[in-house]
Design a protein around this motif. Structure first.
Motif, PDB file in Angstrom:
ATOM      1  N   LEU A   1      33.242  49.268  41.382  1.00 48.19           N
ATOM      2  CA  LEU A   1      32.382  48.517  42.293  1.00 48.19           C
ATOM      3  C   LEU A   1      31.055  48.163  41.626  1.00 48.19           C
ATOM      4  CD1 LEU A   1      32.923  50.411  45.680  1.00 48.19           C
ATOM      5  CD2 LEU A   1      33.992  48.277  44.915  1.00 48.19           C
ATOM      6  N   ARG A   2      30.511  49.105  40.870  1.00 48.82           N
ATOM      7  CA  ARG A   2      29.248  48.836  40.160  1.00 48.82           C
ATOM      8  C   ARG A   2      29.465  47.755  39.096  1.00 48.82           C
ATOM      9  NH1 ARG A   2      27.520  51.093  35.647  1.00 48.82           N
ATOM     10  NH2 ARG A   2      28.815  52.970  35.895  1.00 48.82           N
ATOM     11  N   ILE A   3      30.620  47.811  38.419  1.00 49.27           N
ATOM     12  CA  ILE A   3      30.934  46.783  37.426  1.00 49.27           C
ATOM     13  C   ILE A   3      30.998  45.408  38.083  1.00 49.27           C
ATOM     14  CG2 ILE A   3      32.745  45.940  35.876  1.00 49.27           C
ATOM     15  CD1 ILE A   3      33.431  48.892  35.292  1.00 49.27           C
ATOM     16  N   LEU A   4      31.642  45.343  39.246  1.00 48.67           N
ATOM     17  CA  LEU A   4      31.729  44.070  39.969  1.00 48.67           C
ATOM     18  C   LEU A   4      30.348  43.572  40.383  1.00 48.67           C
ATOM     19  CD1 LEU A   4      34.844  44.722  42.245  1.00 48.67           C
ATOM     20  CD2 LEU A   4      34.734  43.269  40.204  1.00 48.67           C
ATOM     21  N   SER A   5      29.494  44.494  40.829  1.00 43.84           N
ATOM     22  CA  SER A   5      28.143  44.108  41.232  1.00 43.84           C
ATOM     23  C   SER A   5      27.362  43.561  40.043  1.00 43.84           C
ATOM     24  CB  SER A   5      27.412  45.315  41.836  1.00 43.84           C
ATOM     25  OG  SER A   5      26.081  44.986  42.164  1.00 43.84           O
ATOM     26  N   ASN A   6      27.471  44.231  38.906  1.00 45.87           N
ATOM     27  CA  ASN A   6      26.763  43.765  37.700  1.00 45.87           C
ATOM     28  C   ASN A   6      27.265  42.393  37.243  1.00 45.87           C
ATOM     29  OD1 ASN A   6      25.239  46.118  37.621  1.00 45.87           O
ATOM     30  ND2 ASN A   6      26.617  47.156  36.182  1.00 45.87           N
ATOM     31  N   ARG A   7      28.531  42.118  37.518  1.00 47.41           N
ATOM     32  CA  ARG A   7      29.118  40.819  37.149  1.00 47.41           C
ATOM     33  C   ARG A   7      28.869  39.760  38.221  1.00 47.41           C
ATOM     34  NH1 ARG A   7      33.547  41.245  33.407  1.00 47.41           N
ATOM     35  NH2 ARG A   7      34.523  39.496  34.458  1.00 47.41           N
ATOM     36  N   ARG A   8      28.178  40.158  39.304  1.00 52.12           N
ATOM     37  CA  ARG A   8      27.897  39.246  40.437  1.00 52.12           C
ATOM     38  C   ARG A   8      29.198  38.653  41.000  1.00 52.12           C
ATOM     39  NH1 ARG A   8      22.502  38.400  40.857  1.00 52.12           N
ATOM     40  NH2 ARG A   8      21.222  38.896  39.030  1.00 52.12           N
TER      41      ARG A   8
ATOM     42  N   VAL B   1      48.049  41.844  39.140  1.00 51.74           N
ATOM     43  CA  VAL B   1      48.202  43.288  39.337  1.00 51.74           C
ATOM     44  C   VAL B   1      47.671  44.003  38.108  1.00 51.74           C
ATOM     45  CG1 VAL B   1      49.828  45.188  39.612  1.00 51.74           C
ATOM     46  CG2 VAL B   1      50.185  43.060  40.877  1.00 51.74           C
ATOM     47  N   ALA B   2      46.806  45.013  38.344  1.00 48.83           N
ATOM     48  CA  ALA B   2      46.292  45.857  37.267  1.00 48.83           C
ATOM     49  C   ALA B   2      46.431  47.309  37.673  1.00 48.83           C
ATOM     50  CB  ALA B   2      44.825  45.526  36.979  1.00 48.83           C
ATOM     51  N   ASN B   3      46.740  48.170  36.699  1.00 48.19           N
ATOM     52  CA  ASN B   3      46.880  49.596  36.979  1.00 48.19           C
ATOM     53  C   ASN B   3      45.684  50.408  36.529  1.00 48.19           C
ATOM     54  OD1 ASN B   3      50.158  48.884  36.083  1.00 48.19           O
ATOM     55  ND2 ASN B   3      49.639  49.557  38.138  1.00 48.19           N
ATOM     56  N   ASN B   4      44.707  49.739  35.892  1.00 49.31           N
ATOM     57  CA  ASN B   4      43.475  50.421  35.489  1.00 49.31           C
ATOM     58  C   ASN B   4      42.343  49.411  35.427  1.00 49.31           C
ATOM     59  OD1 ASN B   4      43.307  49.309  32.620  1.00 49.31           O
ATOM     60  ND2 ASN B   4      45.327  50.298  32.588  1.00 49.31           N
ATOM     61  N   VAL B   5      41.116  49.902  35.382  1.00 53.21           N
ATOM     62  CA  VAL B   5      39.938  49.035  35.444  1.00 53.21           C
ATOM     63  C   VAL B   5      39.828  48.141  34.217  1.00 53.21           C
ATOM     64  CG1 VAL B   5      37.414  49.053  35.422  1.00 53.21           C
ATOM     65  CG2 VAL B   5      38.659  50.527  37.020  1.00 53.21           C
ATOM     66  N   ALA B   6      40.169  48.662  33.048  1.00 52.10           N
ATOM     67  CA  ALA B   6      40.063  47.854  31.826  1.00 52.10           C
ATOM     68  C   ALA B   6      40.912  46.595  31.930  1.00 52.10           C
ATOM     69  CB  ALA B   6      40.481  48.684  30.614  1.00 52.10           C
ATOM     70  N   ASP B   7      42.147  46.746  32.401  1.00 54.96           N
ATOM     71  CA  ASP B   7      43.008  45.571  32.568  1.00 54.96           C
ATOM     72  C   ASP B   7      42.464  44.631  33.636  1.00 54.96           C
ATOM     73  OD1 ASP B   7      44.671  46.556  30.644  1.00 54.96           O
ATOM     74  OD2 ASP B   7      46.204  47.321  32.030  1.00 54.96           O
ATOM     75  N   ALA B   8      41.913  45.196  34.704  1.00 57.94           N
ATOM     76  CA  ALA B   8      41.363  44.368  35.783  1.00 57.94           C
ATOM     77  C   ALA B   8      40.203  43.514  35.277  1.00 57.94           C
ATOM     78  CB  ALA B   8      40.906  45.257  36.935  1.00 57.94           C
ATOM     79  N   VAL B   9      39.342  44.105  34.458  1.00 55.28           N
ATOM     80  CA  VAL B   9      38.195  43.357  33.924  1.00 55.28           C
ATOM     81  C   VAL B   9      38.669  42.201  33.042  1.00 55.28           C
ATOM     82  CG1 VAL B   9      36.193  43.501  32.389  1.00 55.28           C
ATOM     83  CG2 VAL B   9      36.598  45.289  34.102  1.00 55.28           C
TER      84      VAL B   9
ATOM     85  N   MET C   1      41.472  40.601  33.326  1.00 55.14           N
ATOM     86  CA  MET C   1      42.020  39.574  34.221  1.00 55.14           C
ATOM     87  C   MET C   1      40.913  38.764  34.884  1.00 55.14           C
ATOM     88  SD  MET C   1      45.148  41.714  35.974  1.00 55.14           S
ATOM     89  CE  MET C   1      46.514  42.306  34.980  1.00 55.14           C
ATOM     90  N   LEU C   2      39.820  39.423  35.260  1.00 53.89           N
ATOM     91  CA  LEU C   2      38.696  38.709  35.852  1.00 53.89           C
ATOM     92  C   LEU C   2      38.094  37.726  34.860  1.00 53.89           C
ATOM     93  CD1 LEU C   2      36.905  41.607  37.771  1.00 53.89           C
ATOM     94  CD2 LEU C   2      38.076  39.656  38.797  1.00 53.89           C
ATOM     95  N   ASP C   3      38.086  38.120  33.587  1.00 52.29           N
ATOM     96  CA  ASP C   3      37.522  37.248  32.559  1.00 52.29           C
ATOM     97  C   ASP C   3      38.423  36.049  32.259  1.00 52.29           C
ATOM     98  OD1 ASP C   3      35.216  38.732  32.143  1.00 52.29           O
ATOM     99  OD2 ASP C   3      36.138  40.003  30.606  1.00 52.29           O
ATOM    100  N   GLU C   4      39.719  36.266  32.322  1.00 47.77           N
ATOM    101  CA  GLU C   4      40.645  35.250  31.825  1.00 47.77           C
ATOM    102  C   GLU C   4      41.277  34.389  32.915  1.00 47.77           C
ATOM    103  OE1 GLU C   4      43.492  37.362  29.477  1.00 47.77           O
ATOM    104  OE2 GLU C   4      42.075  37.742  27.823  1.00 47.77           O
TER     105      GLU C   4
END
Length: 393
Positions: A66-73, A31-39, A41-44
């Motif tokens: 969504l653009r961040i996710l696309s750039n991260r493939r 669970v993340a409440n903002n994009v910074a935390d979500a990113v 979590m995706l990394d770790e």
């Protein structure tokens, strides 16, 4: 299945967390409440299979995410959870697809357990999400070995006449059946094979397999149509028509019963070599279809200048037409335009009874989707055909 919930409302994240853990039996739910935390979590964390994403978020909004996710493939599925107006949601859905993200659908707030379960059930069964959402990591040597050993198979999804409910034929879909792994779906290998020039070898093998199967059906007294997907990259291969025509002659296939499906995005620019390839195939009677029609760059001028005989209207328009009153005029206009241009119309992605009823009365020529049947091996088709005939007689 591993999920990530991104929403600034603790009430929403709490409800989603309870549903995902309790009903979907997710292995892990972050669970993340903002994009910074979500990113972070995706990394770790281990690879995420499904992201539930709000649009109205603090600092960085969901559209930018969504653009961040696309750039991260990002290889998992995306579910939009929001209360923004319908037209904004449609725009964001279109953006997600154009960013080459695996967009699973939209849940409009206030959410419910039923809306989440119905979404996953309508588009893919939960088992399919578990198998397909987490990307299977494949290497080039593994793909080359699979080609050499013949691990790629053809699965067939039925296409039904909209007016008579008769089985017209099948779309052939590639599957990788490696003895050491689960059944692997195209999203996990097609792009990689295109990047490393293996797609022509796969396509050749698939064409031969399909033509052998067509020959067997013909010997049994059937004249099914078969649709084969062709990568847009192969439209630059001037040898492609000669190869296909040679196999048509070798296996005695009727070219008018073969359809090659080309994704609409290949029409984004004028391509001389593609026009030559398509013209030669069309000249010898092979039908050509624009796949995912409505999601790319087609125009009436391009439809008239290239020798297509069919359009496949993308599943998102089918789903919108059945779910929203405003979606029906869109699909009606698409079908009407295709009919005036003399093109056959296939509606794909028919997943529910409501979509089936809408599609059967839409004026299209044929239908396919999970409501009719999932793709299956050739060995499974005989039993399904018997069952379908009993249901429709």
């Amino acid at each position: 299945m591993r999920c990530l919930i991104l929403d600034d409302s603790k009430a929403i994240t709490g409800m989603l967390h309870a549903i995902v853990q309790g009903e979907l039996k997710a292995a892990e739910t972050l669970v993340a409440n903002n994009v910074a935390d979500a990113v972070v979590m995706l990394d770790e964390s281990a690879p995420i299979d499904v992201i539930f994403c709000d649009l109205n978020l603090p600092d960085v909004d969901g559209v930018e995410f969504l653009r961040i996710l696309s750039n991260r493939r990002f290889q998992g599925y995306i579910i939009i959870v929001s209360s923004v107006p319908h037209r904004v949601l449609k725009s964001v859905e279109h953006l997600a697809r154009n960013l080459h993200l695996k967009f699973l659908g939209t849940i409009i707030k206030p959410i419910s357990q039923q809306s989440i379960m119905q979404l996953l059930k309508n588009i893919k069964s939960c088992d399919d999400v578990v198998k397909g959402a987490g990307a299977t990591v494949l290497t080039i040597p593994e793909l080359e070995h699979a080609l050499k050993k013949g691990y790629f198979e053809c699965y067939y999804q039925p296409q039904i006449c909209a007016s008579t409910r008769r089985v017209l034929g099948f779309e052939a879909l590639a599957r990788l059946k490696n003895p050491k792994k689960n059944l692997i779906f195209p999203d996990d290998f097609i792009s990689l094979m295109e990047q490393h020039h293996l797609i022509f070898s796969l396509t050749k093998d698939q064409i031969v397999t399909v033509f052998k199967q067509w020959q067997l059906w013909h010997q049994q007294g059937h004249c099914y149509r078969v649709a084969i997907n062709i990568s847009a990259l192969l439209l630059d291969e001037l040898d492609l028509p000669s190869f296909i025509l040679a196999q048509i002659q070798k296996y005695g296939v009727k070219p008018e019963l073969i359809t090659l499906e080309i994704t609409e995005s290949c029409l984004s620019e004028d391509r001389i070599r593609a026009l030559e390839v398509l013209s030669r195939l069309s000249m010898y009677g092979v039908h050509l279809s624009i796949d995912d029609f409505g999601t790319g760059y087609s125009s009436i001028e391009r439809l008239q200048s290239m020798p297509f005989t069919e359009v496949k209207i993308d599943r998102v328009f089918v789903q919108n037409a059945a779910a929203h009153e405003s979606g029906r005029p869109v699909i009606d206009s698409m079908i009407g335009m295709a009919n005036r241009l003399g093109l056959r119309v296939v509606l794909e992605g028919v997943e529910t009874l409501e979509q089936w009823q809408m599609a059967c009365h839409s004026g299209c020529d044929s239908l396919q989707g999970y409501f009719i049947a999932k793709p299956m091996s050739a060995d499974q088709l005989d039993a399904w055909l018997v069952d379908w005939k009993e249901m429709t007689d």
